[in-house]
Design a protein around this motif. Structure first.
Motif, mmCIF file in Angstrom:
data_model
loop_
_atom_site.group_PDB
_atom_site.id
_atom_site.type_symbol
_atom_site.label_atom_id
_atom_site.label_comp_id
_atom_site.label_asym_id
_atom_site.label_seq_id
_atom_site.Cartn_x
_atom_site.Cartn_y
_atom_site.Cartn_z
ATOM 1 N N VAL A 1 0.846 -1.188 0.000
ATOM 2 C CA VAL A 1 0.000 0.000 0.000
ATOM 3 C C VAL A 1 0.883 1.240 0.000
ATOM 4 O O VAL A 1 1.760 1.386 0.850
ATOM 5 C CB VAL A 1 -0.931 0.016 1.236
ATOM 6 N N ALA A 2 0.665 2.120 -0.975
ATOM 7 C CA ALA A 2 1.361 3.406 -1.042
ATOM 8 C C ALA A 2 0.397 4.463 -0.529
ATOM 9 O O ALA A 2 -0.747 4.525 -0.969
ATOM 10 C CB ALA A 2 1.789 3.704 -2.477
ATOM 11 N N ARG A 3 0.865 5.282 0.420
ATOM 12 C CA ARG A 3 0.007 6.300 1.029
ATOM 13 C C ARG A 3 0.581 7.684 0.790
ATOM 14 O O ARG A 3 1.787 7.871 0.780
ATOM 15 C CB ARG A 3 -0.080 6.081 2.535
ATOM 16 N N SER A 4 -0.317 8.650 0.619
ATOM 17 C CA SER A 4 0.084 10.054 0.514
ATOM 18 C C SER A 4 -0.947 10.907 1.240
ATOM 19 O O SER A 4 -2.148 10.722 1.066
ATOM 20 C CB SER A 4 0.166 10.488 -0.948
ATOM 21 N N ASP A 5 -0.460 11.846 2.048
ATOM 22 C CA ASP A 5 -1.327 12.758 2.777
ATOM 23 C C ASP A 5 -1.462 14.105 2.076
ATOM 24 O O ASP A 5 -2.069 15.022 2.617
ATOM 25 C CB ASP A 5 -0.790 12.983 4.193
ATOM 26 N N ARG A 6 -0.901 14.237 0.892
ATOM 27 C CA ARG A 6 -0.975 15.512 0.165
ATOM 28 C C ARG A 6 -2.403 15.828 -0.242
ATOM 29 O O ARG A 6 -3.227 14.939 -0.401
ATOM 30 C CB ARG A 6 -0.097 15.463 -1.074
ATOM 31 N N PHE A 7 -2.687 17.107 -0.457
ATOM 32 C CA PHE A 7 -4.047 17.508 -0.833
ATOM 33 C C PHE A 7 -4.369 17.143 -2.275
ATOM 34 O O PHE A 7 -5.526 16.983 -2.638
ATOM 35 C CB PHE A 7 -4.269 19.003 -0.599
ATOM 36 N N MET A 8 -3.361 16.974 -3.132
ATOM 37 C CA MET A 8 -3.553 16.543 -4.522
ATOM 38 C C MET A 8 -2.401 15.615 -4.873
ATOM 39 O O MET A 8 -1.246 15.912 -4.582
ATOM 40 C CB MET A 8 -3.557 17.740 -5.472
ATOM 41 N N VAL A 9 -2.719 14.477 -5.482
ATOM 42 C CA VAL A 9 -1.721 13.471 -5.803
ATOM 43 C C VAL A 9 -1.785 13.171 -7.294
ATOM 44 O O VAL A 9 -2.868 13.020 -7.852
ATOM 45 C CB VAL A 9 -1.989 12.179 -4.995
ATOM 46 N N ALA A 10 -0.618 13.081 -7.933
ATOM 47 C CA ALA A 10 -0.539 12.697 -9.342
ATOM 48 C C ALA A 10 -0.153 11.226 -9.399
ATOM 49 O O ALA A 10 0.940 10.832 -8.982
ATOM 50 C CB ALA A 10 0.493 13.549 -10.068
#
Length: 96
Positions: free
Chosen positions: A55-64
């Motif tokens: 699982v790859a996680r990102s907490d950014r408001f917009m993800v590419a």
């Protein structure tokens, strides 16, 4: 006849109304933008399950999210999909 139930009974039964509540994370809609020549943009935070189950996680408001699979940071886009143009400089045109 007086009401013998207290507020805690209402909460347990889910009948007490304290006003609007935030929807659970799974129920909230995410905005996704698709660029035919580039990545898929997803409003974050996001979790992406890869082919191998990681699982790859990102907490950014917009993800590419990469769709070309050329990214060195897959599943995240690093703009590897962009065409690279080399200048047609001849040896005489270069500065020493």
């Amino acid at each position: 006849m007086p009401n013998t139930s207290d507020a805690s009974d209402d909460v347990r039964r889910g009948t007490r109304d304290d006003g609007p509540r935030e929807a659970p994370a799974a129920a909230r809609a995410r905005r996704v933008s698709v660029d035919p020549q580039g990545p898929v943009l997803v409003e974050g935070p996001v979790e992406i399950v890869l082919d191998d189950g990681t699982v790859a996680r990102s907490d950014r408001f917009m993800v590419a999210v990469c769709t070309c699979r050329r990214s060195r940071t897959y599943p995240w886009c690093d703009t590897s999909h962009r065409r690279r143009e080399r200048s047609a400089a001849t040896p005489d045109d270069r500065n020493p």
